[in-house]
Design a protein around this motif. Structure first.
Motif, PDB file in Angstrom:
ATOM      1  N   GLU A   1     -54.245 -52.598 108.047  1.00 40.98           N
ATOM      2  CA  GLU A   1     -54.139 -51.177 107.736  1.00 40.98           C
ATOM      3  C   GLU A   1     -52.720 -50.903 107.292  1.00 40.98           C
ATOM      4  O   GLU A   1     -51.769 -51.206 108.004  1.00 40.98           O
TER       5      GLU A   1
ATOM      6  N   PHE B   1     -48.841 -46.479 119.483  1.00 41.48           N
ATOM      7  CA  PHE B   1     -49.795 -47.592 119.433  1.00 41.48           C
ATOM      8  C   PHE B   1     -49.943 -48.280 120.794  1.00 41.48           C
ATOM      9  O   PHE B   1     -51.025 -48.684 121.176  1.00 41.48           O
TER      10      PHE B   1
ATOM     11  N   TYR C   1     -53.843 -36.825 116.918  1.00 39.82           N
ATOM     12  CA  TYR C   1     -53.653 -38.075 116.178  1.00 39.82           C
ATOM     13  C   TYR C   1     -54.172 -39.284 116.965  1.00 39.82           C
ATOM     14  O   TYR C   1     -54.932 -40.112 116.456  1.00 39.82           O
TER      15      TYR C   1
ATOM     16  N   GLN D   1     -43.464 -45.203 115.659  1.00 41.18           N
ATOM     17  CA  GLN D   1     -44.792 -44.979 116.245  1.00 41.18           C
ATOM     18  C   GLN D   1     -45.188 -46.059 117.248  1.00 41.18           C
ATOM     19  O   GLN D   1     -46.337 -46.155 117.654  1.00 41.18           O
TER      20      GLN D   1
ATOM     21  N   VAL E   1     -47.153 -49.840 110.402  1.00 37.46           N
ATOM     22  CA  VAL E   1     -46.674 -48.462 110.559  1.00 37.46           C
ATOM     23  C   VAL E   1     -45.249 -48.517 111.117  1.00 37.46           C
ATOM     24  O   VAL E   1     -44.920 -49.411 111.897  1.00 37.46           O
TER      25      VAL E   1
ATOM     26  N   SER F   1     -51.219 -45.711 104.303  1.00 36.05           N
ATOM     27  CA  SER F   1     -51.638 -44.544 105.090  1.00 36.05           C
ATOM     28  C   SER F   1     -50.746 -43.312 104.935  1.00 36.05           C
ATOM     29  O   SER F   1     -50.235 -42.788 105.936  1.00 36.05           O
TER      30      SER F   1
ATOM     31  N   ASP G   1     -57.184 -42.180 116.414  1.00 35.39           N
ATOM     32  CA  ASP G   1     -56.937 -43.627 116.378  1.00 35.39           C
ATOM     33  C   ASP G   1     -57.850 -44.378 117.350  1.00 35.39           C
ATOM     34  O   ASP G   1     -58.251 -45.514 117.077  1.00 35.39           O
TER      35      ASP G   1
ATOM     36  N   HIS H   1     -55.479 -45.669 106.145  1.00 37.38           N
ATOM     37  CA  HIS H   1     -55.804 -44.630 107.132  1.00 37.38           C
ATOM     38  C   HIS H   1     -55.121 -43.326 106.701  1.00 37.38           C
ATOM     39  O   HIS H   1     -54.099 -42.918 107.269  1.00 37.38           O
TER      40      HIS H   1
ATOM     41  N   TYR I   1     -51.764 -52.984 112.252  1.00 36.53           N
ATOM     42  CA  TYR I   1     -51.353 -51.650 111.816  1.00 36.53           C
ATOM     43  C   TYR I   1     -49.928 -51.745 111.292  1.00 36.53           C
ATOM     44  O   TYR I   1     -49.005 -51.959 112.075  1.00 36.53           O
TER      45      TYR I   1
ATOM     46  N   ASN J   1     -49.698 -39.306 104.083  1.00 32.46           N
ATOM     47  CA  ASN J   1     -50.308 -38.031 104.435  1.00 32.46           C
ATOM     48  C   ASN J   1     -50.633 -37.252 103.176  1.00 32.46           C
ATOM     49  O   ASN J   1     -49.787 -37.121 102.281  1.00 32.46           O
TER      50      ASN J   1
HETATM   51  N1  ARG Z   1     -50.256 -41.060 108.276  1.00 31.29           N
HETATM   52  C1  ARG Z   1     -49.325 -41.581 109.207  1.00 31.29           C
HETATM   53  C2  ARG Z   1     -47.892 -41.301 108.739  1.00 31.29           C
HETATM   54  O1  ARG Z   1     -47.621 -41.240 107.582  1.00 31.29           O
HETATM   55  C3  ARG Z   1     -49.459 -43.068 109.400  1.00 31.29           C
HETATM   56  C4  ARG Z   1     -50.795 -43.502 109.915  1.00 31.29           C
HETATM   57  C5  ARG Z   1     -50.697 -44.784 110.651  1.00 31.29           C
HETATM   58  N2  ARG Z   1     -51.936 -45.341 111.041  1.00 31.29           N
HETATM   59  C6  ARG Z   1     -52.624 -45.061 112.152  1.00 31.29           C
HETATM   60  N3  ARG Z   1     -53.730 -45.688 112.377  1.00 31.29           N
HETATM   61  N4  ARG Z   1     -52.175 -44.170 112.988  1.00 31.29           N
HETATM   62  O2  ARG Z   1     -47.031 -41.160 109.556  1.00 31.29           O
END
Ligand code: ARG
Length: 575
Positions: A118, A339, A307, A335, A331, A121, A311, A158, A329, A123
């Motif tokens: 993944e 996770f 959020y 974060q 990311v 992702s 997940d 995502h 993931y 926004n």
């Molecule tokens: N959309 C989120 C961002 O830009 C990242 C998503 C990450 N993926 C997840 N499965 N939470 O911060």
């Protein structure tokens, strides 16, 4: 190339040792005069009741009948140093590399396994900024690395297409939206009204209440809200997709956060039934005290999801759908706690597969002067602008060099080359260092054709290609060239570094760390430059040498094509 195993086998058999133990202990010495492999004897001192130096000396004395692939054995201190038969090594390596072509470094280790990657992702309704490039590029390279190892790879995006910010956007659009601008520059327009919303809501807090109500309406299926949301999503995705296309990135699924909203009740029910949900300040949470983690909120006090809830649902859905062996993931590091909590809740719910969820984090992108990004203030750097700038700066360099060329490049070739080099330069910036380190974007570094840059590697490729072209050997003929007679220092070093790519790819995959592979590809290119500068190729002394060096060039071209391909860096035939 099984030289390490061969050497270990020979040493073990002759010295009456365990072959696996020997192979595990064999080191690659730091200096050329210490041989190509070294067996340290410290650990054997106790069992053999001898000083390590004495053991090494005795071993070396026993190793007199050398197999064909070993040219010499010497004792130095507590080490037995093994020198390979360089000519044979080079001949084997080049022959094999030419024969297997793009299967180079393909281990098949992932055969029958499914891995979910993944990444990206972004926004919806927010700019695709350089921070997203980090996830996009690391994720893309990881996916390619796994694929090259034979894994069945599923690429997931995502999308951040859900949450209270959509209530804000709906309110803002109805108040200040400009239909025409939304069509011509969707994200620009959405960003403009989003920023305005935050400014105005500071003075008029009722706007926030209104936004919350509109988001609730969206969740409950309000037609107006849904229509606007769908529109924002479609327009944003279209913009993202044009960047993906340019980067050569694709996804198998764009199921974003919204996709999981109707799968949440089942998750809540499960946690409820398993007795994991507790009430805390009105919210429903899973406590994770035993892991020293803060509780994971599942439902807010007003009953809405967050959020993390989405997940939880996403992970369960993915497992049901793909039965994955691993789900990664990609990311940002901030974060990490999120996770940890999500994975812990799933494990607590008894899901065995939760241990196969991996957060692959990365650092921040910075520009000189330490500016960071923030959507709210509207002060962001779009990835698209960064790419354009890289390409146009590259173009300037190519155009400046063009006059000096025997056969100048056409306008079309200039454009294509600039695109390949400019994008390669940006891409490499994201993978050249350990992913957890922050990146500082400096144009001089990125486009330094002689430095630690993608253009340096692309240039090495173009040079090798040009030699082959000038030699008059066709690519088919190049495959048949005899590599016999190689073995000088720089030729041998180039072969050895190329052989190391196998191990680098393996380690890069094991650690989800593209930089390990990227660095080794760079090392190979440096070894090529040394060979190229030291050894006459087209002007070699005799025809056999010329042929062997051309074969080495052809092997380099083939190996580089494959490995730069895994890194997603395009090659050009001249630059
Ligand atoms: N959309 C989120 C961002 O830009 C990242 C998503 C990450 N993926 C997840 N499965 N939470 O911060």
């Amino acid at each position: 190339m099984k030289y390490k195993a061969l050497v270990a086998k020979y040493l073990a058999e002759t010295l009456n040792l365990d072959a696996q133990m020997v192979e595990g202990n064999l080191e690659t010495p730091p200096q050329e005069d210490m041989g190509d492999f070294a067996l340290p004897c410290f650990r054997m001192a106790k069992e053999l009741r001898k000083a390590p130096q004495k053991i090494a000396e005795d071993f070396a004395n026993q190793l007199t009948e050398l197999p064909e692939y070993i040219s010499d054995i010497k004792n130095a201190g507590a080490y037995v140093n093994v020198f390979l038969n360089r000519a044979l090594y080079c001949q084997d390596f080049v022959g094999e590399a030419l024969a297997i072509g793009e299967q180079f470094a393909h281990t098949g280790i992932g055969e029958g396994k499914t891995i979910l990657v993944e990444y990206s992702s972004p926004n919806i309704a927010k700019p695709f900024h350089v921070g997203h490039a980090f996830s996009t590029i690391i994720g893309d390279v990881l996916a390619k690395m796994y694929q090259h190892q034979g894994y069945n790879v599923v690429r997931l995006n995502h999308l951040g297409d859900y949450g209270t910010q959509f209530g804000k956007l709906i309110v803002a659009y109805e108040l200040w939206g400009d239909e025409e601008k939304l069509t011509s520059d969707p994200i620009g327009e959405l960003l403009r009204i989003y920023v305005r919303f935050h400014k105005e809501a500071e003075l008029r807090p009722e706007l926030d209440l209104e936004a919350r109500a509109r988001f609730k309406a969206l969740e409950e299926g309000g037609a107006n809200e849904y229509r606007l949301w769908q529109r924002f999503r479609d327009l944003s995705l279209k913009e993202f997709e044009s960047v993906y296309k340019r980067l050569g990135v694709h996804f198998d699924s764009y199921n974003g956060e919204s996709f999981y909203s109707d799968k949440i009740p089942a998750v809540v029910k499960e946690l409820e039934e398993k007795g994991l949900l507790e009430t805390s300040e009105g919210a429903r949470v899973v406590k994770l005290d035993e892991l020293d983690l803060p509780p994971c909120i599942v439902l807010k006090s007003d009953g809405s999801t967050i959020y993390a809830t989405r997940d939880l649902a996403a992970a369960a859905y993915r497992y049901e759908t793909y039965n994955f062996d691993k789900c990664i993931y990609v990311v940002g590091l901030p974060q990490n706690l999120h996770f940890k909590q999500v994975f812990a809740v799933l494990a607590k719910a008894g899901h065995n597969w939760a241990k196969n969820l991996v957060h692959v984090g990365f650092g921040l992108v910075k520009f000189p002067g330490d500016r960071k990004f923030s959507t709210r203030s509207g002060d962001v750097i779009y990835l698209e602008d960064l790419l354009n700038e890289a390409v146009s700066k590259t173009r300037e360099i190519i155009v400046a060099n063009n006059n000096g060329r025997e056969v100048p490049m056409s306008e079309e070739e200039i454009n294509e080359t600039a695109e390949a080099i400019g994008l390669g330069a940006v891409r490499y910036t994201f993978i050249r260092s350990g992913r957890e380190r922050d990146i500082v974007f400096e144009w001089e570094d990125i486009l330094d054709f002689e430095g630690d840059s993608a253009p340096y590697m692309q240039y090495a490729f173009a040079r090798a290609h040009s030699i082959l072209r000038r030699s008059g050997v066709t690519p088919e003929e190049a495959m048949q060239l005899s590599p016999a007679g190689l073995g000088s220092d720089s030729e041998f070093a180039l072969c050895r570094e190329m052989a190391q790519l196998n191990i680098a790819l393996q380690q890069a995959t094991d650690n989800n760390e593209p930089s390990i592979l990227a660095r080794q590809v760079m090392t190979v290119c440096r070894a090529f430059s040394r060979f190229y500068n030291q050894m006459p190729i087209l002007q070699a002394d005799n025809i056999q040498q010329r042929e062997a060096r051309l074969a080495l060039c052809a092997a380099f071209v083939s190996v580089l094509q494959t490995t730069l391909g895994i890194l997603g860096i395009r090659t050009v035939e001249r630059m």
